[in-house]
Design an enzyme around this catalytic site. Structure first.
Site, PDB file in Angstrom:
ATOM      1  N   HIS A 156       0.815  -1.217   0.000  1.00 12.93           N
ATOM      2  CA  HIS A 156       0.000   0.000   0.000  1.00 12.93           C
ATOM      3  C   HIS A 156       0.850   1.270   0.000  1.00 12.93           C
ATOM      4  CE1 HIS A 156      -3.556  -2.469   1.814  1.00 12.93           C
ATOM      5  NE2 HIS A 156      -3.556  -2.492   0.493  1.00 12.93           N
TER       6      HIS A 156
ATOM      7  N   CYS B 163       4.472  15.497  -5.575  1.00 13.04           N
ATOM      8  CA  CYS B 163       3.672  16.602  -6.108  1.00 13.04           C
ATOM      9  C   CYS B 163       2.811  16.083  -7.260  1.00 13.04           C
ATOM     10  CB  CYS B 163       4.572  17.729  -6.590  1.00 13.04           C
ATOM     11  SG  CYS B 163       3.658  19.024  -7.473  1.00 13.04           S
TER      12      CYS B 163
HETATM   13  P1  NAD Z   1      -7.069  -4.143  10.257  1.00 17.23           P
HETATM   14  O1  NAD Z   1      -7.130  -2.882  11.037  1.00 17.23           O
HETATM   15  O2  NAD Z   1      -8.165  -4.480   9.333  1.00 17.23           O
HETATM   16  O3  NAD Z   1      -6.864  -5.391  11.219  1.00 17.23           O
HETATM   17  C1  NAD Z   1      -5.882  -5.398  12.199  1.00 17.23           C
HETATM   18  C2  NAD Z   1      -5.817  -6.812  12.756  1.00 17.23           C
HETATM   19  O4  NAD Z   1      -4.797  -6.826  13.760  1.00 17.23           O
HETATM   20  C3  NAD Z   1      -7.095  -7.296  13.421  1.00 17.23           C
HETATM   21  O5  NAD Z   1      -7.434  -8.551  12.878  1.00 17.23           O
HETATM   22  C4  NAD Z   1      -6.721  -7.414  14.917  1.00 17.23           C
HETATM   23  O6  NAD Z   1      -7.380  -8.514  15.547  1.00 17.23           O
HETATM   24  C5  NAD Z   1      -5.235  -7.649  14.826  1.00 17.23           C
HETATM   25  N1  NAD Z   1      -4.465  -7.275  16.010  1.00 17.23           N
HETATM   26  C6  NAD Z   1      -4.733  -6.329  16.946  1.00 17.23           C
HETATM   27  N2  NAD Z   1      -3.755  -6.286  17.869  1.00 17.23           N
HETATM   28  C7  NAD Z   1      -2.854  -7.241  17.522  1.00 17.23           C
HETATM   29  C8  NAD Z   1      -1.616  -7.679  18.077  1.00 17.23           C
HETATM   30  N3  NAD Z   1      -1.100  -7.133  19.191  1.00 17.23           N
HETATM   31  N4  NAD Z   1      -0.948  -8.677  17.450  1.00 17.23           N
HETATM   32  C9  NAD Z   1      -1.447  -9.233  16.312  1.00 17.23           C
HETATM   33  N5  NAD Z   1      -2.611  -8.867  15.747  1.00 17.23           N
HETATM   34  C10 NAD Z   1      -3.302  -7.871  16.338  1.00 17.23           C
HETATM   35  O7  NAD Z   1      -5.655  -4.085   9.530  1.00 17.23           O
HETATM   36  P2  NAD Z   1      -5.203  -4.533   8.137  1.00 17.23           P
HETATM   37  O8  NAD Z   1      -5.772  -5.883   7.839  1.00 17.23           O
HETATM   38  O9  NAD Z   1      -3.775  -4.325   8.105  1.00 17.23           O
HETATM   39  O10 NAD Z   1      -5.899  -3.497   7.147  1.00 17.23           O
HETATM   40  C11 NAD Z   1      -6.069  -2.139   7.448  1.00 17.23           C
HETATM   41  C12 NAD Z   1      -5.475  -1.197   6.417  1.00 17.23           C
HETATM   42  O11 NAD Z   1      -5.073  -0.014   7.078  1.00 17.23           O
HETATM   43  C13 NAD Z   1      -4.248  -1.716   5.766  1.00 17.23           C
HETATM   44  O12 NAD Z   1      -4.391  -1.452   4.419  1.00 17.23           O
HETATM   45  C14 NAD Z   1      -3.073  -0.913   6.312  1.00 17.23           C
HETATM   46  O13 NAD Z   1      -2.302  -0.412   5.248  1.00 17.23           O
HETATM   47  C15 NAD Z   1      -3.686   0.272   6.953  1.00 17.23           C
HETATM   48  N6  NAD Z   1      -3.103   0.587   8.276  1.00 17.23           N
HETATM   49  C16 NAD Z   1      -1.756   0.654   8.435  1.00 17.23           C
HETATM   50  C17 NAD Z   1      -1.221   0.917   9.682  1.00 17.23           C
HETATM   51  C18 NAD Z   1       0.271   0.950   9.840  1.00 17.23           C
HETATM   52  O14 NAD Z   1       0.969   1.226   8.873  1.00 17.23           O
HETATM   53  N7  NAD Z   1       0.781   0.614  11.027  1.00 17.23           N
HETATM   54  C19 NAD Z   1      -2.050   1.157  10.778  1.00 17.23           C
HETATM   55  C20 NAD Z   1      -3.428   1.116  10.558  1.00 17.23           C
HETATM   56  C21 NAD Z   1      -3.940   0.813   9.308  1.00 17.23           C
HETATM   57 ZN    ZN Z   2       5.521  20.424  -7.876  1.00 18.69          ZN
END
Ligand code: NAD
Ligand code: ZN
Length: 259
Positions: free
Chosen positions: A126, A134
């Site tokens: 992602h 820009c």
């Molecule tokens: P999601 O938010 O849909 O799911 C997160 C998952 O993590 C859940 O299933 C939850 O049960 C689990 N979880 C919670 N705490 C945990 C732990 N301590 N250990 C292991 N698992 C745990 O996340 P997703 O499936 O990654 O999708 C969300 C989208 O949002 C993605 O596209 C991502 O790019 C983005 N996102 C990124 C970040 C980041 O870069 N850190 C943070 C939030 C969202």
């Molecule tokens: Zn520019």
């Protein structure tokens, strides 16, 4: 933590694997202090997720930037806050790659923590939040607390700057899409860490690996779309940091060459 049968089965699959891949989501960074987007603490309870639609960003960048900055609150170092740090789960994946056990990590995260932890083959499905580009002249600039201080950050040419992670309505970066599909199609074991399986097309990668015969090991405190749909072969209902630490201990104790 005692060694459950699931942990032992997972360690066995990892130890035997000839091409191991990891697939990670927001959950792997929770123990680093970055909340997932969904759930009680998530930003989609405070902001409308359509603020991250690319069309909406182009129409009303100030409103979208407000939500983007709320997402970054957890990520960016500022004068009074140190940068977020990788946790043991990121570090074990980097260690396995250095030891030659792990071919690469496909991550949905944009926080850059796999790279900070020392992983080298990181497929950022992602995109990431290290830079912004820009939309007028294509110049790329670092994304920092300072460079995003304005209500609407702009390039020196006056164009709108957009962070280099994908917004809703944008395609997956082509190289990341190709590399991820290739790794999913050729690995014989995939470890899923902290991903709900709700975000497509990323969520299709583990089933694609499974169809090619890969063993799917999943780490998540909660059951997910993968556990519920029978994609997961071995489910470890633990937090990422403690599960990966325990797995690493078992995998390392077993030795690498039990063939
Ligand atoms: P999601 O938010 O849909 O799911 C997160 C998952 O993590 C859940 O299933 C939850 O049960 C689990 N979880 C919670 N705490 C945990 C732990 N301590 N250990 C292991 N698992 C745990 O996340 P997703 O499936 O990654 O999708 C969300 C989208 O949002 C993605 O596209 C991502 O790019 C983005 N996102 C990124 C970040 C980041 O870069 N850190 C943070 C939030 C969202
Ligand atoms: Zn520019």
């Amino acid at each position: 933590m005692s060694d459950s049968p699931e942990l032992r089965r997972a360690a066995e699959a990892i130890r035997k694997s000839r091409k191991l891949a990891a697939f990670t989501g927001a959950g792997i960074s929770v123990e680093s202090g970055i909340p997932p987007f969904r759930g009680s603490n998530g930003i989609w309870n405070r902001y409308d997720s359509s603020l991250l639609d690319i069309d909406r960003f182009l129409r009303s960048p100030a409103r979208s930037w407000e939500a983007i900055k709320a997402m970054f609150t957890g990520f960016l170092a500022t004068a009074d806050r140190a940068p977020v740090a990788p946790n043991p789960a990121h570090r074990v994946l980097a260690k396995w790659e250095a030891e030659g056990r792990l071919a690469g990590v496909i991550t949905q995260n944009i926080d850059g923590l796999h790279t900070t932890a020392g992983s080298r083959n990181v497929i950022e499905y992602h995109g990431h939040c290290r830079t912004m580009t820009c939309l007028d002249c294509g110049k790329t600039v670092p994304l920092t607390a300072e460079s995003t201080a304005a209500d609407v950050p702009r390039c020196s040419c006056g164009g709108l700057l957009k962070p280099d992670f994908i917004f809703f309505g944008e395609g997956i970066p082509p190289k990341a899409a190709r590399d991820a599909e290739e790794l999913a199609a050729t690995c014989d074991c995939m470890v899923l860490v902290g991903t709900s399986g709700a975000v497509y097309p990323a969520a299709a990668l583990p089933p694609a690996a499974k169809r090619r015969g890969a063993t799917i090991v999943e780490i998540n405190p909660e059951p997910t779309a993968y556990t519920e749909r029978g994609v997961t072969d071995v489910f470890i209902a633990r937090k990422a940091g403690e599960a990966m630490t325990a797995l690493d201990r078992l995998v390392s104790a077993d030795g690498k060459d039990g063939e």
